[in-house]
Enzyme design. Sequence first.
Site, PDB file in Angstrom:
ATOM      1  N   CYS A  53      41.538  39.734  44.654  1.00 17.30           N
ATOM      2  CA  CYS A  53      41.584  40.929  45.496  1.00 17.30           C
ATOM      3  C   CYS A  53      40.827  42.084  44.841  1.00 17.30           C
ATOM      4  CB  CYS A  53      43.057  41.281  45.733  1.00 17.30           C
ATOM      5  SG  CYS A  53      43.371  42.928  46.360  1.00 17.30           S
ATOM      6  N   CYS A  96      42.758  45.352  44.424  1.00 18.33           N
ATOM      7  CA  CYS A  96      43.763  45.206  43.364  1.00 18.33           C
ATOM      8  C   CYS A  96      43.164  45.547  42.001  1.00 18.33           C
ATOM      9  CB  CYS A  96      44.322  43.783  43.345  1.00 18.33           C
ATOM     10  SG  CYS A  96      45.198  43.314  44.856  1.00 18.33           S
TER      11      CYS A  96
END
Length: 104
Positions: A28, A31
Amino acid sequence: MADAKQTSFRELISGETPVLIDFFATWCGPCHAYSPILAQLKEEEGDALRLIKIDVDRNQAIVEKLGVTAMPTTIIFQHGEIKFRAAGVQSIGVLKAALAKLRE
C-alpha cells in the site's frame, strides 16, 4: 491459540494509555507515506501513546473482527473502547486532536 491472541489484544487495548493501531499493507503506497507521520507522532507523544502496526495480510482475524476494509486505517483505543477511527492517511494535527480529547 486464537483465544490467547484475542486475550492479549484485549489486554493491550484496555489500559489508560491510548493505543493507536495502524492497519497497513506492505503493498500500500499511502501506508508507506503514513509511516513517517506516525513515527513523528510517537516521538512527540513518547510514553503517553502506544503505537502498534498491524499488517492486514498477516492478521486477517482481527481485520475482519474490526471491519477494516481500507488501508491505512487508524484506530485509537482507550479502556478497551474505540475512541477514534479513520481510513486513509491522517495529518499529525488530526491525530493530536484526537489524543487531546482523550486527556480532557
